[in-house]
Design a protein around this motif. Sequence first.
Motif, PDB file in Angstrom:
ATOM      1  N   LEU A  14       0.836  -1.203   0.000  1.00 29.25           N
ATOM      2  CA  LEU A  14       0.000   0.000   0.000  1.00 29.25           C
ATOM      3  C   LEU A  14       0.870   1.252   0.000  1.00 29.25           C
ATOM      4  N   CYS A  15       2.009   1.178   0.673  1.00 27.09           N
ATOM      5  CA  CYS A  15       2.877   2.342   0.793  1.00 27.09           C
ATOM      6  C   CYS A  15       3.431   2.803  -0.548  1.00 27.09           C
ATOM      7  N   PHE A  16       3.669   1.891  -1.482  1.00 26.00           N
ATOM      8  CA  PHE A  16       4.301   2.298  -2.728  1.00 26.00           C
ATOM      9  C   PHE A  16       3.418   3.202  -3.583  1.00 26.00           C
ATOM     10  N   PRO A  17       2.158   2.844  -3.877  1.00 28.48           N
ATOM     11  CA  PRO A  17       1.368   3.776  -4.684  1.00 28.48           C
ATOM     12  C   PRO A  17       1.136   5.114  -3.983  1.00 28.48           C
ATOM     13  N   LEU A  18       1.061   5.094  -2.642  1.00 31.00           N
ATOM     14  CA  LEU A  18       0.929   6.360  -1.909  1.00 31.00           C
ATOM     15  C   LEU A  18       2.182   7.213  -2.090  1.00 31.00           C
ATOM     16  N   LYS A 131     -13.000  13.424  -3.310  1.00 36.12           N
ATOM     17  CA  LYS A 131     -13.474  13.547  -1.927  1.00 36.12           C
ATOM     18  C   LYS A 131     -13.258  12.248  -1.143  1.00 36.12           C
ATOM     19  N   GLU A 132     -13.495  11.114  -1.801  1.00 38.44           N
ATOM     20  CA  GLU A 132     -13.299   9.830  -1.135  1.00 38.44           C
ATOM     21  C   GLU A 132     -11.821   9.581  -0.852  1.00 38.44           C
ATOM     22  N   LEU A 133     -10.956   9.893  -1.803  1.00 36.24           N
ATOM     23  CA  LEU A 133      -9.520   9.740  -1.589  1.00 36.24           C
ATOM     24  C   LEU A 133      -9.062  10.631  -0.443  1.00 36.24           C
ATOM     25  N   LEU A 137      -7.336   9.209   2.908  1.00 39.78           N
ATOM     26  CA  LEU A 137      -5.981   9.624   3.271  1.00 39.78           C
ATOM     27  C   LEU A 137      -5.950  10.236   4.667  1.00 39.78           C
ATOM     28  N   TYR A 138      -6.957  11.035   4.990  1.00 43.53           N
ATOM     29  CA  TYR A 138      -6.983  11.611   6.328  1.00 43.53           C
ATOM     30  C   TYR A 138      -7.308  10.569   7.401  1.00 43.53           C
ATOM     31  N   LEU A 139      -7.982   9.505   7.043  1.00 45.33           N
ATOM     32  CA  LEU A 139      -8.160   8.395   7.986  1.00 45.33           C
ATOM     33  C   LEU A 139      -6.788   7.833   8.374  1.00 45.33           C
ATOM     34  N   PHE A 140      -5.929   7.639   7.375  1.00 38.43           N
ATOM     35  CA  PHE A 140      -4.568   7.144   7.645  1.00 38.43           C
ATOM     36  C   PHE A 140      -3.780   8.151   8.463  1.00 38.43           C
ATOM     37  N   LEU A 141      -3.823   9.411   8.099  1.00 38.08           N
ATOM     38  CA  LEU A 141      -3.049  10.435   8.817  1.00 38.08           C
ATOM     39  C   LEU A 141      -3.517  10.587  10.254  1.00 38.08           C
TER      40      LEU A 141
END
Length: 144
Positions: A14-18, A131-133, A137-141
Amino acid sequence: MAQEYEQLLLKNQLCFPLYACSRKIVSSYTPYLKPLGLTYTQYVVFMVLWEKESVTVGQLGSTLHLDAGTLTPLLKNLEREGYVTRQRSKEDERVTVVSITEKGDALKEQCKDIPLKLAAKGSPYTEEDVKELYRLLYLFLDES
């Protein structure tokens, strides 16, 4: 590759595409920031200071998910350029307060259209996708 090493395949990370998307997005700002002599990291520091005017280094680091080792040289450079000031807090000498100067605030006028220019480039994604992305992303942060 043996089944026991599946977790090491790049396509399974998951980290690579991010990471790759982050680099791509940050590089899309370069044509607009480079003529102003700014890096993307400096730009996001300015965004915080344009909104808040003064913040502690700790608050800035927390907001931008950056450590003091990254922020200190960046802020020293911005101070040398006359964009910010750094002062010890009167309440607690261990705390450094960063404030935007008039020169730093004036840079806002030169940067105000950057988000619009990037948006005008077009995107294959719908507003709902974006909006979904953003939400994910903020869920992860916010988890860290």
